[in-house]
Design a protein around this motif. Structure first.
Motif, mmCIF file in Angstrom:
data_model
loop_
_atom_site.group_PDB
_atom_site.id
_atom_site.type_symbol
_atom_site.label_atom_id
_atom_site.label_comp_id
_atom_site.label_asym_id
_atom_site.label_seq_id
_atom_site.Cartn_x
_atom_site.Cartn_y
_atom_site.Cartn_z
ATOM 1 N N ARG A 193 4.403 -8.010 -0.284
ATOM 2 C CA ARG A 193 4.137 -6.748 -0.952
ATOM 3 C C ARG A 193 2.828 -6.786 -1.736
ATOM 4 N NH1 ARG A 193 5.087 -4.259 1.745
ATOM 5 N NH2 ARG A 193 5.452 -2.321 0.638
ATOM 6 N N ASN A 225 -0.614 3.494 13.970
ATOM 7 C CA ASN A 225 0.820 3.347 14.082
ATOM 8 C C ASN A 225 1.315 4.791 14.176
ATOM 9 O OD1 ASN A 225 3.505 2.869 13.746
ATOM 10 N ND2 ASN A 225 3.367 1.932 11.729
ATOM 11 N N SER A 261 0.830 -1.210 0.000
ATOM 12 C CA SER A 261 0.000 0.000 0.000
ATOM 13 C C SER A 261 0.863 1.258 0.000
ATOM 14 C CB SER A 261 -0.943 -0.006 1.203
ATOM 15 O OG SER A 261 -0.213 0.024 2.409
ATOM 16 N N LYS A 262 2.116 1.145 0.465
ATOM 17 C CA LYS A 262 3.008 2.306 0.526
ATOM 18 C C LYS A 262 3.137 2.964 -0.854
ATOM 19 C CE LYS A 262 7.049 2.484 3.278
ATOM 20 N NZ LYS A 262 8.401 1.984 3.561
ATOM 21 N N ASP A 301 -6.207 4.990 6.147
ATOM 22 C CA ASP A 301 -5.238 3.892 6.154
ATOM 23 C C ASP A 301 -5.657 2.902 7.243
ATOM 24 O OD1 ASP A 301 -3.086 2.194 6.395
ATOM 25 O OD2 ASP A 301 -1.564 3.767 6.280
ATOM 26 N N SER A 347 -0.163 -7.034 4.488
ATOM 27 C CA SER A 347 1.045 -7.019 5.332
ATOM 28 C C SER A 347 0.789 -7.327 6.791
ATOM 29 C CB SER A 347 1.732 -5.660 5.245
ATOM 30 O OG SER A 347 2.154 -5.417 3.938
ATOM 31 N N LYS A 348 -0.310 -6.828 7.344
ATOM 32 C CA LYS A 348 -0.481 -6.906 8.800
ATOM 33 C C LYS A 348 -1.384 -8.057 9.203
ATOM 34 C CE LYS A 348 2.008 -3.242 8.517
ATOM 35 N NZ LYS A 348 3.444 -3.251 8.764
ATOM 36 N N ILE A 377 -4.818 -0.361 7.445
ATOM 37 C CA ILE A 377 -4.013 -1.575 7.276
ATOM 38 C C ILE A 377 -4.013 -2.442 8.545
ATOM 39 C CG2 ILE A 377 -1.770 -0.504 7.860
ATOM 40 C CD1 ILE A 377 -0.823 -2.163 5.227
ATOM 41 N N TYR A 378 -4.289 -1.813 9.719
ATOM 42 C CA TYR A 378 -4.386 -2.601 10.962
ATOM 43 C C TYR A 378 -5.844 -2.893 11.349
ATOM 44 C CZ TYR A 378 0.529 -1.375 11.308
ATOM 45 O OH TYR A 378 1.875 -1.255 11.042
HETATM 46 N N1 PMP Z 1 0.481 2.291 6.679
HETATM 47 C C1 PMP Z 1 0.905 2.016 7.913
HETATM 48 C C2 PMP Z 1 0.274 2.727 9.054
HETATM 49 C C3 PMP Z 1 1.914 1.093 8.139
HETATM 50 O O1 PMP Z 1 2.329 0.829 9.378
HETATM 51 C C4 PMP Z 1 2.517 0.466 7.030
HETATM 52 C C5 PMP Z 1 3.662 -0.452 7.350
HETATM 53 N N2 PMP Z 1 4.058 -1.334 6.573
HETATM 54 C C6 PMP Z 1 2.036 0.785 5.743
HETATM 55 C C7 PMP Z 1 1.014 1.690 5.611
HETATM 56 C C8 PMP Z 1 2.595 0.208 4.480
HETATM 57 O O2 PMP Z 1 2.343 -1.146 4.361
HETATM 58 P P1 PMP Z 1 2.561 -1.987 3.058
HETATM 59 O O3 PMP Z 1 3.335 -1.139 2.069
HETATM 60 O O4 PMP Z 1 3.321 -3.173 3.499
HETATM 61 O O5 PMP Z 1 1.193 -2.316 2.514
#
Ligand code: PMP
Ligand code: GLU
Length: 418
Positions: free
Chosen positions: A241, A174, A99-100, A202, A232-233, A204-205
């Motif tokens: 990825r 985070n 997602s980054k 965001d 990822s999480k 992701i968690y």
């Molecule tokens: N957002 C947050 C808050 C994260 O902690 C992370 C850490 N990997 C990401 C986005 C990006 O995650 P990824 O690129 O692995 O999807």
């Protein structure tokens, strides 16, 4: 030759999270004992059914569609619908190698000012520099668990001339582990809607909310929210990825431009990973059991770490999801200053050198370095063993689930009290 580097990028350093991971690993390789509370990756294994799907798809060799495999986009849309009540279809989904990458592309493409609650995750602000985007930090307080207060956003928007804006929200958060409850999301939705702020949520968690009760702001502000997430999480697959964005129909103009940028940069996401991800997003009883057990482990450790810290006057929001906690060591300011420790960075450096306990300074999260705090990731434990333990012994303690994390907390507290 450094003068040949663009001004907006010259001051950037490697991302703090990844730099700390590599530094800790190098220290371990040189024979030092390191407690890796400075990096946040899932400690849990990828569920077997998902790993098997990858094995079965190792032969997939073709470039896939830029937006992602249709069957995967369908599974991702259903996952968001069923879990978080987000009204979407496969046409609303974009897949990326993490997602980054999409978080960066949206900053490149959207013309508005970026708004970030302070603190926020390490990469949003550096990405704004890479994208030469203007940004503004919105202050928060411990009393509010460092969550964005709708009144702060409202005041800021009213104090400035109207302009397009992009707000990144991240919950569970985070670096704090705090999350936004439905009432707060609803209140915030009113403010962003009134000021026409585009929200990049965001989440992701989201699926590692410790009580399995994550709610998305998309539920209250569907027309202006893009939801960011990935494998990822919740699926333990940071190294695979795979990231996802879900857009509302009225923002398809943005999805389409992001797909153009994707086609000119990363092309598409690895084919075997996309096929395997279909299995992850289809879910089912094995994956639900895995999630429940993962959340139970995280919750137990988070609460016991939190109790220990409170006992020693280390203030922080009580974590409700994700892998992190944000301790404030101000109680020790005077004795630390006698040891030459004034800033959060001094504290992290001193602690790591003296004890091997790695934390991350909050300056990486947009906080003033004079704030004597840090981010603590309580995920330095063996996830396979922890899942096995909690299945056999539902009341297992944090010391049984994550012995090195609990040892690190003790060492850290002893160091503070020296
Ligand atoms: N957002 C947050 C808050 C994260 O902690 C992370 C850490 N990997 C990401 C986005 C990006 O995650 P990824 O690129 O692995 O999807
Ligand atoms: N998100 C993780 C962290 O905050 C690390 C991975 C990353 O930064 O890309 O520690």
């Amino acid at each position: 030759m450094e003068h040949l580097i663009n001004q907006n990028i010259a001051h950037l350093k490697p991302s703090a999270t990844l730099a700390m991971n590599e530094r800790s690993n190098a220290m371990i390789q040189s024979g030092k004992k390191v407690y890796k509370l400075g990096f946040g990756q899932s400690p849990f294994p990828i569920p077997d059914v998902v790993v098997n799907a990858l094995k079965q798809n190792a032969h997939q060799k073709d470039y896939l569609p830029v937006r992602g495999l249709p069957a995967l986009r369908h599974a991702v849309a259903r996952y968001h619908q069923l879990k978080f009540m987000i009204d979407c279809t496969e046409d609303d989904v974009l897949i990326s190698p993490g997602s980054k990458e999409l978080l960066f592309l949206i900053q490149m493409i959207h013309r508005g000012q970026l708004l970030l609650p302070q603190p926020s995750w390490v990469s949003y602000e550096p990405q704004a520099h890479l994208a030469t985007k203007s940004f503004h930090w919105l202050p928060t307080t411990l009393d509010n668990d460092y969550l964005l207060d709708p009144a702060t956003l409202d005041d800021y928007c009213r104090s400035q001339a109207a302009q397009p804006r992009l707000l990144i929200l991240n919950y569970p958060s985070n670096p704090t582990g705090a999350t936004m409850e439905p009432a707060l999301l609803e209140e915030l939705a009113k403010v962003v809607s009134e000021h026409q702020v585009l929200v990049l949520s965001d989440e992701i968690y989201g699926d590692v909310d410790h009580n399995g009760q994550h709610t998305s702001i998309a539920h209250y502000y569907p027309e202006g929210t893009i939801v960011s997430s990935g494998l990822s999480k919740w699926c333990g697959a940071g190294g695979w990825r795979l990231g996802t964005f879900v857009f509302p129909k009225n923002l398809h103009w943005l999805l389409e431009k992001m797909a153009v940028a994707a086609s000119e940069t990363f092309t598409t996401t690895s084919a075997p990973i996309q096929y395997a991800a279909i299995r992850a997003y289809e879910g089912g009883p094995e994956i639900e059991a895995y999630l429940q057990d993962s959340r139970a482990v995280l919750k137990r450790i988070a609460l016991e770490v939190s109790t220990q810290l409170k006992k020693h006057h280390i203030a922080h929001p009580t974590p409700k999801g994700g892998f992190y906690l944000m301790p404030d060591f101000s109680h020790y300011r005077e004795s630390l200053s006698q040891r030459g420790i004034i800033t959060g960075s001094d504290l992290c450096e001193g602690l790591l050198e003296a004890t091997g306990v790695a934390l991350l300074p909050l300056s990486a999260f947009g906080m003033d370095d004079r704030f004597l705090g840090a981010r603590l990731s309580y995920v330095d434990f063996d996830g396979v063993k922890a899942l096995d333990k909690i299945r056999k012994k539902p009341h297992a303690t944090a010391a049984e689930l994550a012995p090195s994390v609990m040892e690190a907390i003790k060492i850290m507290v002893d160091w503070l009290n020296q």
